[in-house]
Scaffold this motif. Sequence first.
Motif, PDB file in Angstrom:
ATOM      1  N   THR A 143     -33.715  59.809  19.699  1.00  9.28           N
ATOM      2  CA  THR A 143     -34.483  59.857  18.449  1.00  9.28           C
ATOM      3  C   THR A 143     -33.899  58.876  17.442  1.00  9.28           C
ATOM      4  N   TRP A 144     -34.760  58.324  16.627  1.00 10.65           N
ATOM      5  CA  TRP A 144     -34.323  57.420  15.564  1.00 10.65           C
ATOM      6  C   TRP A 144     -35.252  57.630  14.374  1.00 10.65           C
ATOM      7  N   ASP A 145     -34.671  57.612  13.183  1.00 11.49           N
ATOM      8  CA  ASP A 145     -35.455  57.897  11.985  1.00 11.49           C
ATOM      9  C   ASP A 145     -35.613  56.694  11.074  1.00 11.49           C
ATOM     10  N   ARG A 204     -38.915  55.838   9.302  1.00 16.98           N
ATOM     11  CA  ARG A 204     -38.988  55.116   8.033  1.00 16.98           C
ATOM     12  C   ARG A 204     -38.707  53.634   8.250  1.00 16.98           C
ATOM     13  N   PRO A 205     -39.634  52.765   7.815  1.00 20.62           N
ATOM     14  CA  PRO A 205     -39.431  51.327   8.004  1.00 20.62           C
ATOM     15  C   PRO A 205     -38.629  50.709   6.867  1.00 20.62           C
ATOM     16  N   PHE A 264     -46.656  50.316   0.682  1.00 19.68           N
ATOM     17  CA  PHE A 264     -46.228  51.576   0.074  1.00 19.68           C
ATOM     18  C   PHE A 264     -45.370  52.383   1.056  1.00 19.68           C
ATOM     19  N   PRO A 265     -44.222  51.860   1.458  1.00 22.52           N
ATOM     20  CA  PRO A 265     -43.355  52.598   2.384  1.00 22.52           C
ATOM     21  C   PRO A 265     -42.717  53.800   1.692  1.00 22.52           C
ATOM     22  N   PRO A 266     -42.207  54.758   2.469  1.00 26.28           N
ATOM     23  CA  PRO A 266     -41.576  55.936   1.858  1.00 26.28           C
ATOM     24  C   PRO A 266     -40.390  55.596   0.970  1.00 26.28           C
ATOM     25  N   VAL A 267     -39.647  54.545   1.314  1.00 22.71           N
ATOM     26  CA  VAL A 267     -38.519  54.115   0.492  1.00 22.71           C
ATOM     27  C   VAL A 267     -38.898  52.815  -0.206  1.00 22.71           C
ATOM     28  N   ALA A 268     -38.900  52.828  -1.521  1.00 29.87           N
ATOM     29  CA  ALA A 268     -39.306  51.648  -2.295  1.00 29.87           C
ATOM     30  C   ALA A 268     -38.331  50.495  -2.086  1.00 29.87           C
ATOM     31  N   ARG A 269     -38.880  49.292  -1.988  1.00 29.20           N
ATOM     32  CA  ARG A 269     -38.039  48.125  -1.706  1.00 29.20           C
ATOM     33  C   ARG A 269     -37.104  47.766  -2.854  1.00 29.20           C
ATOM     34  N   ASN A 270     -37.394  48.211  -4.044  1.00 28.99           N
ATOM     35  CA  ASN A 270     -36.512  47.895  -5.180  1.00 28.99           C
ATOM     36  C   ASN A 270     -35.530  49.023  -5.478  1.00 28.99           C
ATOM     37  N   SER A 271     -35.384  49.974  -4.551  1.00 33.96           N
ATOM     38  CA  SER A 271     -34.494  51.113  -4.778  1.00 33.96           C
ATOM     39  C   SER A 271     -33.100  50.839  -4.213  1.00 33.96           C
ATOM     40  N   ASN A 272     -32.131  51.596  -4.706  1.00 34.37           N
ATOM     41  CA  ASN A 272     -30.762  51.474  -4.201  1.00 34.37           C
ATOM     42  C   ASN A 272     -30.673  51.900  -2.740  1.00 34.37           C
ATOM     43  N   GLU A 273     -31.441  52.909  -2.357  1.00 34.44           N
ATOM     44  CA  GLU A 273     -31.420  53.352  -0.962  1.00 34.44           C
ATOM     45  C   GLU A 273     -31.858  52.229  -0.032  1.00 34.44           C
TER      46      GLU A 273
END
Length: 243
Positions: free
Chosen positions: A73-75, A98-99, A184-193
């Motif tokens: 599995t990979w997330d 999550r991409p 509109f990915p689950p993790v925003a591209r401008n976020s620290n994550e």
Amino acid sequence: MQVLSYLLPTDCDMGWDSYRNKYFFGYHLYTFVAADSPYDLPLYPRLQRASRHDATSWVVSAREFVERFRDYTWDKAILDAAHDALPIYEYLHSRSIRPFIDLNLRSTGSKGVQKDDITFSPTGIPFCKKGLEMKDRGYDSTRGRRKYYCPLVVKGVVTCNTPCSDSPYGRCVYTYTKHNPRLFPPVARNSNEWVNVYKRRTTCERSNKRVKEDYHLEAAKHRSTMMWTVRIYGIAMCQHMDA
């Protein structure tokens, strides 16, 4: 990474080497690497035809990988801009992966989009009517959407002289991953994550360096796909034993 061939088997063809700026005949090596490994360990090396684009190579390798290793599995998937293709996002979204894919700004899908009276930046951030980027309020994973609100709201008060909503909170805009998983990915591209996770993509470069320089992959003079595959898997085993 290119791997030359000295015969004409059916799984070889002509490709372009952008690093050396010339054509070559043979394969290129495409490898899945464990990004969460401190040792940059390869998971699934695969010889692909020289002409095959990295995005296509990923699709082929991913399909084979999930069929052969059903319990793995990979997330997250961390990929460079060569993989910035909507079908890859849709595939990952369908498998709840999550991409983390860098945008290819030369792509026709990177010119920004418009929905109703809202315009979005090439990275998927909505603009208000004054042309300001709206503020990110966070992602609701249960609904698969991200909320943006008026950039001119200060301490709960709208300071805009021409507000576009009667709400004291200002106008809100929702973006849904299922509508456009690329923008509109689950993790925003401008976020620290995003930044922290995407840093791990360099694990691929370090793994390739081990294969090419430390284990001298291109020094071999094999004349068959089988022998190249044996050598590549032998090198991968050595990487794991080193770890």
